[in-house]
Design an enzyme around this catalytic site. Structure first.
Site, mmCIF file in Angstrom:
data_model
loop_
_atom_site.group_PDB
_atom_site.id
_atom_site.type_symbol
_atom_site.label_atom_id
_atom_site.label_comp_id
_atom_site.label_asym_id
_atom_site.label_seq_id
_atom_site.Cartn_x
_atom_site.Cartn_y
_atom_site.Cartn_z
ATOM 1 N N ARG A 194 -81.330 26.742 23.576
ATOM 2 C CA ARG A 194 -82.067 26.496 22.727
ATOM 3 C C ARG A 194 -82.558 27.780 22.406
ATOM 4 O O ARG A 194 -83.162 28.496 22.745
ATOM 5 C CB ARG A 194 -83.920 26.048 23.832
ATOM 6 C CG ARG A 194 -83.707 24.736 24.535
ATOM 7 C CD ARG A 194 -84.810 24.175 25.120
ATOM 8 N NE ARG A 194 -84.589 25.286 25.981
ATOM 9 C CZ ARG A 194 -84.401 25.556 27.380
ATOM 10 N NH1 ARG A 194 -83.797 24.578 27.862
ATOM 11 N NH2 ARG A 194 -84.798 26.393 27.947
ATOM 12 N N THR A 246 -78.115 29.784 40.225
ATOM 13 C CA THR A 246 -76.790 30.568 40.022
ATOM 14 C C THR A 246 -77.484 32.068 40.228
ATOM 15 O O THR A 246 -78.390 32.257 38.947
ATOM 16 C CB THR A 246 -76.225 30.854 38.261
ATOM 17 O OG1 THR A 246 -75.661 28.713 38.092
ATOM 18 C CG2 THR A 246 -75.457 31.566 37.739
ATOM 19 N N HIS A 303 -80.185 34.497 34.730
ATOM 20 C CA HIS A 303 -79.354 33.643 33.950
ATOM 21 C C HIS A 303 -80.227 32.318 33.383
ATOM 22 O O HIS A 303 -80.354 31.578 31.993
ATOM 23 C CB HIS A 303 -78.938 32.730 35.663
ATOM 24 C CG HIS A 303 -78.485 31.499 35.372
ATOM 25 N ND1 HIS A 303 -77.244 31.467 34.638
ATOM 26 C CD2 HIS A 303 -78.625 30.581 36.023
ATOM 27 C CE1 HIS A 303 -76.988 29.928 34.435
ATOM 28 N NE2 HIS A 303 -78.020 29.265 35.678
ATOM 29 N N ASP A 344 -81.442 22.681 44.131
ATOM 30 C CA ASP A 344 -81.640 23.378 43.878
ATOM 31 C C ASP A 344 -82.175 23.996 42.533
ATOM 32 O O ASP A 344 -82.813 23.252 42.293
ATOM 33 C CB ASP A 344 -80.053 23.067 42.221
ATOM 34 C CG ASP A 344 -79.387 24.247 42.514
ATOM 35 O OD1 ASP A 344 -78.823 24.787 42.680
ATOM 36 O OD2 ASP A 344 -78.262 24.377 41.389
HETATM 37 MN MN MN Z 1 -76.943 25.455 40.143
#
Ligand code: MN
Length: 433
Positions: free
Chosen positions: A154, A366, A145, A138
């Site tokens: 953070r 994402t 994003h 991933d």
């Molecule tokens: Mn992901």
């Protein structure tokens, strides 16, 4: 990179009439692959190509003996329950079978008589994953994003200094990836609120989706041999939709120092149809960096990658809660806004000599766009759960509730080019066990 050829011609029509209708996801210029069988039967799954509102059953085509020579051999591989062996053949095979199927499905084709009995209505199908996924990686390629999530986790340091230099990724879990229609139970795990002294164990309270593009590797590379950026896309079979389910409260507690673990590995869901990179040729777009940002290092830079490394792919995410009659849209975004390209992901993944295999899956990360309403997760849309969404009918959501269904769709569409749809990925959250 694929050049436009006769299979992309917008004037092509099919003898499968539904493929010629405006708004169809699967016109003759698309021809995506899946693994299918008739729903409710114990038939073996086999490869299929979508055309209009039907699937062309490639096992039936193979049995009918419509094609000759090496194309017939490649068809036989594509007719298997999993497409890995076909994917491993490489771009020459994928293009040759696409061309043969395009010609056989065109209006007036001599093959109509033999192929019309090989069609199954999409409404009668059930799907399996099109390939056995050996490894799943991933990525995190949307800077919008990464910045939005970073600012929640953070606040003082949202975008880490490596982001603009390295295509960030982590090795995910392949065993829990399912195909559209997947239902899964809300995961349990260790949770710790920021103000709590100690973690507790229980059902996830912040269950989220991630709107991602799935990247399916075709031909792999030998262990030790890096893939050059100029050749990288030859290793990509096609794209699909990926919902990378995420347990945000588990993630927040576990992710440092080694990254996500149990917050991601309980389920991920793929759309059934894999759209080939060749079908997407009309929708390639320049890869550009903002002038103030560092240019990618030379190993991540190539002429074709700069000229057309991006993909103009419109993404959409919808929700349907148990009380709703129809789904409602949560967000739209475009894969074109990704900070890293397909080729850069492939090249970076292999630059240390890591081998990729046919059927491996990359998640794009994402895909959130630059505007707040283009956010591809609830974490962003609700600002970490602080700003609930109000849905039609008055329901509110911060994160998902039991029974919620998430639907993701994608389409490539512009004047003068054929509409290339991806269908959808749909899956439902069940209560914790
Ligand atoms: Mn992901």
């Amino acid at each position: 990179m694929h050049q436009l050829n006769e299979t992309h011609d917008t004037a092509l029509t099919s003898w499968v009439e539904s493929a010629n209708q405006a708004g169809c996801d699967f016109p003759i210029q698309n021809l995506p692959f899946a693994s299918v069988r008739r729903a409710g039967t114990s038939e073996p799954f086999r490869g299929a190509v979508a055309i209009g509102d039907h699937a062309l059953d490639l096992a039936a085509v193979n049995a009918a003996g419509v094609f000759d020579g090496v194309v017939a051999e490649w068809l036989a591989l594509a007719a298997q329950p999993k497409l890995n062996a076909f994917m491993a053949q490489g771009q020459e095979a994928w293009s040759a079978l696409r061309l043969a199927l395009s010609r056989a499905l065109r209006t007036g084709a001599a093959e109509q008589a033999a192929l019309s009995s090989c069609l199954i209505p999409l409404a009668e199908l059930e799907y399996d994953l099109a390939m056995t996924i050996g490894d799943y990686t991933d990525f995190y390629t949307s800077i919008h994003h990464a910045t939005a999530v970073g600012s929640l986790f953070r606040p003082d340091n949202p975008l880490l200094p490596n982001y603009k230099w390295v295509p960030i990724g982590y090795h995910g879990r392949a065993s829990s990836i399912g195909v559209s229609g997947q239902q899964f139970h809300r995961p349990k795990g260790q949770l710790k609120a920021p103000d709590a002294a100690e973690p507790s164990f229980g059902p996830c309270k912040r269950l989220d989706y991630e709107l991602e593009v799935g990247i399916v590797i075709g031909q792999g590379n030998a262990l030790g041999e890096a893939i050059d950026i100029e050749a990288a896309e030859r290793h990509v079979f096609g794209l699909c939709l990926l919902n990378d389910w995420s347990a945000r409260d588990i993630q927040a507690w576990e992710y440092q120092p080694l990254g996500p673990f149990l917050s991601k590995s309980f389920a991920s869901t793929l759309s059934p149809w894999i759209v080939t990179l060749e079908a997407l040729a009309p929708y390639r777009a320049p890869f550009q960096r903002p002038e103030a940002d560092p240019q990618p290092l030379p190993y991540l830079t190539g002429a074709a990658n700069s000229a057309q490394g991006a993909v103009d792919m419109q993404l959409e995410c919808l929700i349907q809660t148990p009380t709703m009659d129809a789904p409602v849209r949560l967000s739209r975004s475009n894969f074109r806004d990704s900070y890293w390209t397909l080729g850069q992901m492939v090249t970076h993944h292999s630059v240390n000599g890591c081998n990729l295999n046919a059927g491996d899956l990359f998640g794009s990360g994402t895909q959130s766009g630059p505007a707040p309403e283009e956010a591809g997760s609830l974490l962003e849309l609700t600002r970490g759960g602080k700003q609930p969404l109000t849905l039609p009918g008055g329901e509110t959501r911060t994160f998902l509730e039991d029974g919620d269904t998430i639907i993701m769709r994608a389409v490539c569409e512009k004047p003068g080019a054929p509409r290339i749809g991806f269908g959808e990925v749909r899956s439902t959250l069940l209560p914790a066990r």
